[in-house]
Design a protein around this motif. Structure first.
Motif, short mmCIF file in Angstrom:
data_model
loop_
_atom_site.label_atom_id
_atom_site.label_comp_id
_atom_site.label_asym_id
_atom_site.label_seq_id
_atom_site.Cartn_x
_atom_site.Cartn_y
_atom_site.Cartn_z
N LYS A 203 0.83 -1.19 0.00
CA LYS A 203 0.00 0.00 0.00
C LYS A 203 0.87 1.25 0.00
CE LYS A 203 -3.93 -2.18 2.28
NZ LYS A 203 -4.81 -2.21 3.46
N THR A 204 0.63 2.11 -0.97
CA THR A 204 1.43 3.32 -1.13
C THR A 204 0.49 4.52 -1.23
OG1 THR A 204 3.16 2.12 -2.31
CG2 THR A 204 3.12 4.50 -2.59
N TYR A 205 0.83 5.58 -0.51
CA TYR A 205 -0.01 6.77 -0.49
C TYR A 205 0.83 8.02 -0.63
CZ TYR A 205 -3.13 3.44 1.85
OH TYR A 205 -3.88 2.33 2.17
N GLU A 206 0.17 9.08 -1.06
CA GLU A 206 0.81 10.39 -1.03
C GLU A 206 0.36 11.10 0.24
OE1 GLU A 206 0.65 12.71 -4.61
OE2 GLU A 206 0.91 14.58 -3.50
N VAL A 227 20.49 5.31 0.11
CA VAL A 227 19.95 5.80 1.37
C VAL A 227 18.44 5.65 1.35
CG1 VAL A 227 19.74 7.78 2.92
CG2 VAL A 227 21.84 7.47 1.58
N THR A 228 17.89 5.00 2.37
CA THR A 228 16.45 4.79 2.47
C THR A 228 15.96 5.36 3.79
OG1 THR A 228 16.62 2.74 1.20
CG2 THR A 228 14.60 3.07 2.46
N VAL A 229 14.85 6.11 3.74
CA VAL A 229 14.29 6.74 4.94
C VAL A 229 12.93 6.13 5.25
CG1 VAL A 229 13.33 8.88 5.89
CG2 VAL A 229 15.52 8.92 4.68
N GLU A 239 6.58 4.01 7.41
CA GLU A 239 6.34 4.46 6.05
C GLU A 239 7.68 4.64 5.35
OE1 GLU A 239 3.46 4.89 4.52
OE2 GLU A 239 2.10 4.64 6.23
N LYS A 240 7.91 3.89 4.28
CA LYS A 240 9.14 4.01 3.50
C LYS A 240 8.95 5.10 2.44
CE LYS A 240 12.01 1.48 0.19
NZ LYS A 240 12.13 0.22 -0.58
N VAL A 241 9.73 6.16 2.53
CA VAL A 241 9.61 7.28 1.61
C VAL A 241 10.18 6.90 0.26
CG1 VAL A 241 10.24 9.68 1.14
CG2 VAL A 241 9.75 8.95 3.50
N ILE A 242 9.38 7.02 -0.80
CA ILE A 242 9.85 6.66 -2.14
C ILE A 242 9.80 7.83 -3.11
CG2 ILE A 242 9.28 4.23 -1.89
CD1 ILE A 242 6.74 4.72 -3.48
N TRP A 243 9.22 8.95 -2.70
CA TRP A 243 9.17 10.14 -3.55
C TRP A 243 8.93 11.35 -2.66
CZ3 TRP A 243 5.09 13.59 -3.87
CH2 TRP A 243 5.23 14.61 -4.83
N PHE A 291 4.97 14.06 -0.08
CA PHE A 291 5.82 12.89 -0.33
C PHE A 291 4.93 11.66 -0.47
CE2 PHE A 291 5.29 12.93 4.25
CZ PHE A 291 5.20 11.59 4.60
N SER A 292 5.48 10.64 -1.10
CA SER A 292 4.80 9.36 -1.21
C SER A 292 5.57 8.32 -0.40
CB SER A 292 4.72 8.91 -2.67
OG SER A 292 3.88 9.77 -3.41
N ALA A 293 4.83 7.42 0.23
CA ALA A 293 5.47 6.43 1.08
C ALA A 293 4.70 5.12 1.04
CB ALA A 293 5.57 6.94 2.51
N THR A 294 5.41 4.03 1.29
CA THR A 294 4.85 2.70 1.27
C THR A 294 4.79 2.15 2.69
OG1 THR A 294 5.75 2.33 -0.93
CG2 THR A 294 5.09 0.38 0.31
#
Length: 310
Positions: A203-206, A227-229, A239-243, A291-294
């Motif tokens: 599940k990914t949301y903005e 680097v992953t936040v 929530e994994k930030v992807i954008w 931002f978008s996160a998973t």
């Protein structure tokens, strides 16, 4: 710090430390003392007897931080790297990742410095930031997706509608799973994303973020691949930030989008290099107001680290 060496060079956690024993720093081997062992307000920890910290990186001493470190074996906690000068303590070193847990404020300069240091010695960096209070204070709001009709498909001879997400963001590669918006509630929209094809979907949301941390102004997850936040909204939910959004002129952003995605291309190495060129040209600053996160559970987070999926 929460780990020390005893006189026989055995690793000792702060929980098992006795105030009468001698302990030493794993980095500089200087004498340590046990602090706040009986305090109800300060987390127990080791401190240098000389009161001079050998690691120039600041280190969190919160219960939250210690709880996260304790999800890993003691041998993986507070590991000196790279065993020579300069040497810093990684909160956790596991499966080739340096994992840093951050509860207290951290400047953008130190965030960048740590990332540069650890990646320079061949490590990928994973950050977990405690934003529980900000989440509880309603600083985050989910952006509900907008759909547009995209033709028909047939399943078992039955005609169904295809729907896609209306907005396509610069520096991302989202592909909506087919389905009617009427059949999905706001918490059930799933995406396939290119960052990790080991898991088919998550599940990914903005999100919108009021008064975001300044820590991330030079960080872009689509470009900084090593680097992953993760943001911890509340215990058990990451929530994994992807954008993230860019603080750049909207016209410039549209040109970047057109150049990178005009032909429907994925965000590959060529477009990544082009994006970096634009960043350098316009002194881009990341803006986490959008931002978008998973979504990740703690167990998913630990499993992906073990399987080297991040």
């Amino acid at each position: 710090m929460f780990k020390a060496l005893d006189e026989n060079k055995n690793e000792i956690s702060i929980e098992k430390a006795a105030g009468t024993e001698k302990y030493f720093c794993p980095v500089c081997h200087g004498a340590l003392v046990v602090k706040a062992k009986k305090s109800e307000t300060i987390t127990a920890h080791f401190a240098h007897k000389s009161r001079k910290e050998c690691d120039t990186f600041s280190h969190d001493m919160s219960e939250w931080h210690k709880a996260w470190q304790n999800k890993f074996p003691l041998k993986n906690q507070e590991v000196p790297l790279p065993f020579e000068n300069p040497c810093h303590r990684a909160d956790v070193l596991a499966y080739g990742y340096v994992i840093e847990f951050q509860h207290s404020p951290l400047s953008a300069e130190e965030f960048d410095e740590r990332n540069k240091f650890y990646t320079s010695i061949g490590k990928k960096v994973i950050w977990v930031f405690d934003v529980n209070e900000k989440y509880n204070s309603k600083c985050f709001s989910k952006v509900e997706p907008e759909y547009i009709f995209d033709g028909y498909r047939y399943e078992n001879g039955e005609q169904k509608n295809n729907w896609i997400i209306k907005e396509y963001r610069v520096a991302t590669a989202f592909h909506a799973i087919f389905g009617s918006p009427d059949a999905c509630d706001s918490n059930g929209i799933e995406y396939l994303y290119d960052c990790n094809d080991k898991f088919s979907s998550k599940k990914t949301y903005e999100w919108k973020w009021k008064r975001p941390l300044k820590t991330f102004i030079h960080y872009n997850p689509a470009v900084d691949k090593n680097v992953t936040v993760f943001l911890e909204f509340y215990p058990g939910k990451l929530e994994k930030v992807i954008w993230c959004d860019d603080e750049i002129d909207s016209d410039v952003a549209s040109y970047i989008a057109e150049d990178l995605h005009g032909n429907g291309e994925k965000y590959d190495a060529t477009s990544q290099a082009l994006y970096l060129e634009y960043r350098d040209a316009i002194a881009q600053r990341s803006c986490f107001k959008a931002f978008s996160a998973t979504e990740y559970s703690v167990s998913d987070f630990l499993l992906e680290i073990k399987n080297k999926f991040l």
